[in-house]
Motif scaffolding. Structure first.
Motif, PDB file in Angstrom:
ATOM      1  N   ALA B 137     -17.298  20.030  25.413  1.00 30.92           N
ATOM      2  CA  ALA B 137     -15.985  20.352  24.866  1.00 30.92           C
ATOM      3  C   ALA B 137     -15.614  19.459  23.692  1.00 30.92           C
ATOM      4  O   ALA B 137     -14.656  19.737  22.986  1.00 30.92           O
ATOM      5  CB  ALA B 137     -14.929  20.230  25.956  1.00 30.92           C
ATOM      6  N   GLN B 140     -18.913  20.328  20.680  1.00 27.12           N
ATOM      7  CA  GLN B 140     -19.128  21.760  20.459  1.00 27.12           C
ATOM      8  C   GLN B 140     -17.804  22.505  20.353  1.00 27.12           C
ATOM      9  O   GLN B 140     -17.802  23.718  20.251  1.00 27.12           O
ATOM     10  CB  GLN B 140     -19.935  22.367  21.622  1.00 27.12           C
ATOM     11  N   CYS B 141     -16.709  21.785  20.424  1.00 30.32           N
ATOM     12  CA  CYS B 141     -15.448  22.519  20.464  1.00 30.32           C
ATOM     13  C   CYS B 141     -14.352  21.813  19.681  1.00 30.32           C
ATOM     14  O   CYS B 141     -14.206  22.060  18.497  1.00 30.32           O
ATOM     15  CB  CYS B 141     -15.047  22.752  21.917  1.00 30.32           C
ATOM     16  N   ARG B 142     -13.569  20.944  20.338  1.00 27.61           N
ATOM     17  CA  ARG B 142     -12.367  20.478  19.645  1.00 27.61           C
ATOM     18  C   ARG B 142     -12.503  19.100  19.017  1.00 27.61           C
ATOM     19  O   ARG B 142     -11.553  18.598  18.432  1.00 27.61           O
ATOM     20  CB  ARG B 142     -11.191  20.491  20.607  1.00 27.61           C
ATOM     21  N   ASN B 181      -7.603  34.125  22.919  1.00 25.62           N
ATOM     22  CA  ASN B 181      -7.851  32.977  23.777  1.00 25.62           C
ATOM     23  C   ASN B 181      -6.607  32.883  24.633  1.00 25.62           C
ATOM     24  O   ASN B 181      -5.513  32.814  24.156  1.00 25.62           O
ATOM     25  CB  ASN B 181      -8.096  31.699  22.960  1.00 25.62           C
ATOM     26  N   ARG B 300      -8.492  25.364  18.203  1.00 21.77           N
ATOM     27  CA  ARG B 300      -9.075  24.759  19.399  1.00 21.77           C
ATOM     28  C   ARG B 300     -10.567  24.550  19.192  1.00 21.77           C
ATOM     29  O   ARG B 300     -11.030  23.442  19.045  1.00 21.77           O
ATOM     30  CB  ARG B 300      -8.831  25.652  20.614  1.00 21.77           C
ATOM     31  N   HIS B 301     -11.313  25.623  19.105  1.00 27.14           N
ATOM     32  CA  HIS B 301     -12.743  25.500  18.838  1.00 27.14           C
ATOM     33  C   HIS B 301     -12.888  25.438  17.331  1.00 27.14           C
ATOM     34  O   HIS B 301     -12.711  26.442  16.650  1.00 27.14           O
ATOM     35  CB  HIS B 301     -13.477  26.717  19.419  1.00 27.14           C
ATOM     36  N   THR B 399     -24.108  27.186  26.036  1.00 28.88           N
ATOM     37  CA  THR B 399     -22.989  26.543  25.357  1.00 28.88           C
ATOM     38  C   THR B 399     -23.425  25.865  24.074  1.00 28.88           C
ATOM     39  O   THR B 399     -22.757  25.954  23.051  1.00 28.88           O
ATOM     40  CB  THR B 399     -22.394  25.469  26.288  1.00 28.88           C
ATOM     41  N   ARG B 579     -13.301  34.635  21.694  1.00 33.13           N
ATOM     42  CA  ARG B 579     -13.035  34.771  23.122  1.00 33.13           C
ATOM     43  C   ARG B 579     -12.512  36.142  23.480  1.00 33.13           C
ATOM     44  O   ARG B 579     -11.815  36.775  22.716  1.00 33.13           O
ATOM     45  CB  ARG B 579     -11.979  33.745  23.549  1.00 33.13           C
TER      46      ARG B 579
END
Lengths: 177, 707, 313
Positions: B137, B140-142, B181, B300-301, B399, B579
């Motif tokens: 997370a 790879q995301c935020r 999302n 977010r992402h 992921t 999403r």
């Protein structure tokens, strides 16, 4: 007392929470649904319009499904809710064929099933499961015969439509547009 | 109508996604779960769960769940798993962990985690002596937005985001698709904002649901977002629309910024983004007119193109120019209450940890999972060799991009244990699989999340663990006992820990079981800044840094600049992913209630493209990316006007290839396997994943292609 | 480009992608019901007109066929129900707005009436049979004396039997192919025509055969006119009705409809019967069988094609 549902299409995001909540509240078998969500896209990129709607049985005032039932299992209460008494249903399928909204289906146990406006919850003073769960709060439910109810006020204040008005069924689910 | 009466109400907080909405589990007198309904007092959900939370019952009832511990073994020459008792499995895991500790040092055992189970294992690992901990997370995301906002305001955006959407007058979504999302509070507050007549501006190459509710949709060319942000800054500064008092009081480096954006005119941006100059000016003016009640949403992402920290910084700077940080309708000051730590001996000091692995990325504030994966591949130059993995609550291969590197790393490991509730793809690589029970069957740490008011939620088990599954706290304690770390787990049941913590916080387990959620009064001051209030931001200068000396000193751009990124060649389309509101990535695809809603993803294709490629609706196609990787499964085409002609779009998380996931196997295509080219963010190591291009194959590719 | 899709994965068995609640059992019942209605109509009519001596097959053997048709039809209907144990609920109430309720009651009375009819003719048809019990013999005498009264009761019942299924289907405005008021009369005429064909098939009397050939020919012409009427009505209708028409004239059921129903089931047998009346020798079985086949296939097409069309989506 005339129960009606008002849904604001400007706020609906099409998440289908109403579908899952109805399933868990009413024990709808997986593979079947009492309500569903539709998406209408029109225009050409980049001038596109999108409308999302949660649909179900419209508990019509002029319900063809109540008229055509040979045993009276499909009936309408005084508050306008169309219900099916499972023990009176023979499973002939006529009401399913008669619904212009394809809102009814044959339950695996043999009788005909559909949205009941969560009549069992209304008795306890709660709102239908879909209305209670919607995260965007775009669904409203109440008594149209009461001019002070939220649903009456919304229909007076906003533009709205119903599904297939030309079918003559006088549905009681309204969409604010 | 045969309806069961609710017999018991158990408080819990949802684990289907990371939003952690507090809920009540309704069970009948047989002990079966009927339904899960949101807790009315919870600021995360306000009594209304999202479809995944409501469908959480499916996580419990899914017959494909992991049932017994499994140990990898070879039978007649084939690799397979044999069922084992917990004794056997835990003994083996502890033995291997001890071996790694003795041979290489505890640092070489890595924990890759996500969610609540992760916190129990983190405690175990820290006690064991390992700080080699990471979660996808972050990188790879935020991660980038925390860096971007951290550099500007000195504080992370965090989760849930402190966006005051319900009072905003203008919400700008740039690459955020609220509504698709289902970040519960955000969706609810966006609905409030619509009711209040707020204007919504969406920047997205795709006509997202949010775009359909916006007054302005800027159909931007993908990868050009920084250009748009810079030219907005230009308009707002040049036309004197910025929040002068706010900038004067709290800002640092405004003049440098003004100088920097002078050349980024809307006309310049038009050539890059394809958004008309008039549109750029109009939207900038709307934003400014609504300030400070304007939110440029941080998203977010945000790991897209490798310059993501800088893009997040641009968003943060733009918010700063409008004065939204710390003002009503912008960003409020969140507060959370700290949960006292159950007393335990001090943790040992590891020789190295996630921080060292990510040393090339000066602004990394959490473990960079892809770096940890690389460190698991034997290499003479590798200073931080990782020899074992414990994977908990994350399906790594679906992921993290570059599956080949993950597989290479796994092959080199001495030992790998996976803890999960479902037979996700990652379990196929493990040496030991530990079946965890779902959130509905266990106690977990008290949820204390930052909100407008500090709030805590209790998770208590509503039903007994199904099959032979066990909660993560029990697994951690059992491993701790076997590793000689029993002192760190001085309790028999985690319930004792929670009861103690709640008592320390001024409440009790009995009370929390009755109310589920408790909200506390703020102690740290007002939600918003008062006019002219002196405020120290967490930056080195104490001010909002439009110009970052820190970045300059480390050789990075002190203010964001636009760099062009690769565009697809002819015949290729940019692979965009996002999403579905009905699913949480690959976690819920097999959930019976949720797969009933959407069991496969579709490839969104513009009608013009469909004409060129001769595609029909619902036709099955395969995708081949720029590196020649072909999707394992076909995907059906959805011809729609909602997507640009240079991109295709699909929901993330589908295309499962583990046959044990009976509902998810083979449905739709996996976007992750097609993401083989990544752009690493030089500031914090995030993996930009939106630079992959695919071409559409109509015929089933030949089976003997080596992927 | 316009898109209208379900996004919550709606795929209800037997409802999506199109309705599939009624299949062969219903088509079979419609055919057999129409056939029985036709035969009973003629038997009653001729009895009332005191011409029963001329149409012996009609009033005797054909009525036995009626019994089989009704019993098999009822079994088919029962088989189609999904909540079978509750079938008795049909007979706890009379619902005037529901054509299916009329049908349930009419079927009850027609079946009883046909049994009594055959009962009254039984000893005539099978002289060796002996009703052992006195009360049965008394009953028999009663019904032999009251044949005309029985016919008076059965005549309107047979018309209702023949027409109610058409009215039932035409009341569904949710199924555009059926939503056509002509369906009632069309089903009635088709039923009469199949009844007449059945009589021709089983009759050994030349006069009877000629009589019913003439009647059948007239009925076929009326039926063709009604079918054209129905198609024209759909052609002049709304978008959903045009789509429904397309299934019959330009889609999946075109071949079935035009080849097996119109040409082989109506026009060709009409021509054969015409030739036969003009004096050419045509084995009577051929047109009769073709008409029967055409009647069955017509109902199969209407049931299957009708469920493909829907009002929304």
């Amino acid at each position: 007392m005339k129960y009606a549902m008002v849904i604001d299409t400007l706020k609906c995001v099409g998440c289908s929470d109403c579908v899952v909540a109805c399933q868990t509240e009413n024990d709808v078998p997986v593979g079947y649904c009492r309500d569903w969500v539709t998406e209408s896209v029109s225009g050409t990129y980049p001038s596109v319009e999108l409308e999302l709607k949660s649909e179900r049985c419209n508990h019509c005032e002029n319900a063809p499904c109540v008229r055509c039932c040979p045993t009276g299992a499909s009936h309408q209460t005084d508050e306008g809710i169309v219900l099916v008494t499972a023990d009176e249903c023979i499973g002939c399928g006529a009401c399913i064929a008669s619904c212009p909204y394809d809102a009814r289906y044959q339950h695996p146990d043999g009788y005909v099933d559909k949205c009941t406006f969560c009549a069992h919850r209304l008795k306890e003073g709660q709102l239908p499961a879909c209305v209670s769960v919607c995260p965007t709060k775009c669904m409203y439910f109440g008594d149209l015969d009461d001019p002070t109810s939220l649903v009456s006020k919304l229909l007076k204040a906003r533009k709205h439509k119903v599904l297939a008005p030309e079918a003559g069924t006088k549905p009681n689910v309204y969409y604010l547009i | 109508m045969k309806l069961k009466k609710t017999y018991a109400l158990t408080p819990t907080y949802c684990e289907v996604c990371f939003w952690k909405c507090a809920a009540w589990v309704h069970s009948d007198d047989q002990g079966n779960i009927q339904k899960i309904i949101g807790n009315d007092n919870d600021p995360h959900c306000n009594g209304r769960l999202c479809p995944r939370g409501t469908g959480g019952v499916g996580m419990y009832s899914d017959k494909d769940r992991l049932k017994k511990p499994l140990i990898r073994t070879t039978v007649d020459g084939t690799d397979t798993f044999k069922e084992a008792s917990w004794e056997e499995a835990l003994d083996l895991v502890a033995q291997k962990m001890q071996e790694i500790k003795d041979t290489h040092g505890p640092e070489s055992m890595a924990l890759l985690k996500h969610g609540s189970p992760g916190s129990h294992l983190e405690h175990l690992f820290k006690a064991y002596g390992s700080d080699t901990i990471g979660e996808p997370a972050y990188a790879q995301c935020r991660g980038p937005r925390e860096t971007g906002f951290g550099l500007t305001y000195g504080s992370w955006v965090g989760s849930p985001e402190p966006t005051d959407i319900r009072d905003t007058k203008c919400l700008v979504l740039i690459g955020a698709h609220i509504g698709e999302n289902m970040h519960n509070t955000q969706v609810q507050e966006m609905s409030d904002a619509i009711d209040n007549g707020a204007s919504i501006i969406t920047v997205d190459p795709r006509f997202s649901t949010a775009a359909s509710k916006s007054q302005h949709w800027l159909a931007i060319k993908p990868s050009t977002d920084i250009a748009l942000l810079l030219s907005w800054m230009h308009v707002i500064i040049q036309e004197d629309l910025y929040n002068k008092e706010y900038v004067k009081q709290y800002g640092l480096g405004f003049d440098a910024l003004k100088d920097h954006v002078k050349k980024y005119t809307p006309e310049w941006a038009y050539g890059i983004t394809t958004i008309k100059p008039a549109e750029i000016r109009k939207t900038a003016r709307i934003m400014a007119a609504a300030a400070p009640s304007t939110i440029i949403h941080p998203g977010r992402h945000v790991t897209w193109y490798g310059d993501d920290s800088q893009r997040s910084r641009a968003i943060a700077i733009l918010n700063g120019l409008l004065g939204s940080w710390g003002n009503r309708g912008g960003f409020f000051f969140k507060e959370k209450i700290s949960v006292p730590k159950f007393p335990h001996p001090a943790y040992p000091h590891p020789k190295w940890g996630w921080h060292d692995i990510g040393e090339n990325y000066p602004y990394a504030e959490m473990g960079i999972t892809n770096e940890m994966i690389k460190a698991s591949i034997p290499d003479e130059n590798n200073k931080y060799p990782i020899k074992g993995w414990f994977v908990a609550g994350t399906n790594l291969v679906n992921t993290i991009p570059q599956k080949d590197i993950i597989e290479k790393a796994i092959e080199s490991l001495d030992f790998m244990v996976v803890m999960d509730t479902m037979p996700m793809e990652i379990t196929g690589y493990a040496d030991v699989i530990l079946p965890e029970c779902t959130y509905l069957e266990r106690y977990d740490g008290i949820r204390s999340a930052p909100n407008r008011e500090p709030s805590i939620a209790l998770r208590a088990p509503a039903v007994k663990p199904k099959y032979d599954s066990q909660p993560a706290w029990w697994i951690s304690k059992q491993l701790g006992n076997r590793l000689g770390l029993a002192d760190y787990f001085p309790y028999e049941d985690f319930e004792e820990v929670i009861a103690w913590q709640l008592k320390e916080m001024g409440t009790s387990l009995e009370e929390m079981k009755k109310i589920g959620v408790k909200n506390f009064k703020r102690k740290s001051g007002d939600l918003y800044l008062k006019k002219g209030q002196a405020y120290e931001f967490g930056t080195p200068s104490g001010k909002i840094e439009f110009y970052s000396e820190d970045l300059a000193s480390k050789g990075f751009d002190p203010m964001p600049v636009y760099t062009p990124h690769d565009t697809p060649d002819s015949g290729f389309y940019r692979l965009n992913y996002g999403r579905s509101p009905m699913h949480t990535f690959s976690r819920t695809i097999n959930n019976p209630n949720l797969s009933d809603l959407t069991d496969e993803n579709k490839l969104w294709v513009n009608p013009k493209v469909a004409r060129i490629e001769d595609l029909k609706n619902d036709q099955e196609v395969w995708l081949e990316n720029q590196d020649g990787v072909i999707s394992s499964f076909p995907i059906k085409v959805r011809i729609t006007e909602r997507i640009r002609w240079d991109s295709v779009y699909m929901y993330h998380g589908f295309g499962h290839n583990n046959k044990k996931l009976t509902r998810a196997h083979g449905k739709g295509a996996s976007d992750t396997e097609l993401i083989t080219k990544i752009q690493i963010d030089p500031l914090m190591g995030g993996t930009g994943m939106r630079g992959n291009f695919v071409k559409i194959l109509i015929d089933e590719p030949s089976k003997d292609i080596v992927l | 480009m316009q898109e209208e899709i379900f996004i919550s994965g709606r795929n209800i068995p037997k409802i999506d992608p199109y309705l599939e609640v009624w299949h062969f059992p219903i088509s079979l019942y419609l055919f057999l019901g129409g056939l029985a209605a036709g035969i009973i109509f003629f038997a009653s009519l001729f009895t009332i007109l005191k011409k029963e001596k001329e149409v012996q097959t009609t009033i005797k053997s054909a009525m036995i066929i009626v019994l089989f048709a009704l019993v098999i039809g009822l079994i088919a209907l029962f088989y189609d129900l999904t909540h079978k144990l509750y079938v008795w609920q049909l007979y706890t109430t009379v619902r005037i707005e529901s054509p299916m309720s009329w049908g349930a009651w009419v079927l009850l009375f027609v079946t009883i009436g046909s049994f009594l009819w055959v009962f009254s003719y039984f000893t005539e048809m099978f002289p060796k049979w002996n009703w052992r019990f006195e009360w049965i013999k008394k009953l028999e005498t009663y019904f032999i004396r009251n044949r005309r009264n029985l016919a008076i009761i059965l005549l309107p019942l047979s018309i209702i039997l023949g027409i109610y299924t058409g009215i039932l289907l035409s009341a569904f405005n949710a199924r555009p192919l059926w939503n056509n008021a002509i369906l009632g009369p069309l089903f009635l005429v088709s039923g009469l025509s199949t009844g007449a064909a059945c009589i021709i098939l089983f009759s050994k009397d030349h006069f009877e055969q000629r009589l019913f050939s003439k009647i059948d020919l007239a009925l076929i012409i009326i039926e063709l006119a009604l079918i054209i009427h129905m198609l024209m009505g759909m052609y002049a209708g709304s978008a959903v009705q045009l789509e429904a028409l397309d299934i019959l004239v330009g889609g999946e059921y075109t071949v079935m409809f035009f080849v097996f129903v119109i040409i082989l089931g109506l026009i060709f047998p009409a021509l054969l019967e015409g030739f036969e009346l003009m004096g050419y020798r045509v084995p009577v079985a051929i047109p009769a069988l073709l008409i029967l086949m055409g009647g069955l296939i017509f109902r199969m097409v209407m049931i299957e094609a009708g469920q493909i069309t829907r009002y929304l989506y």
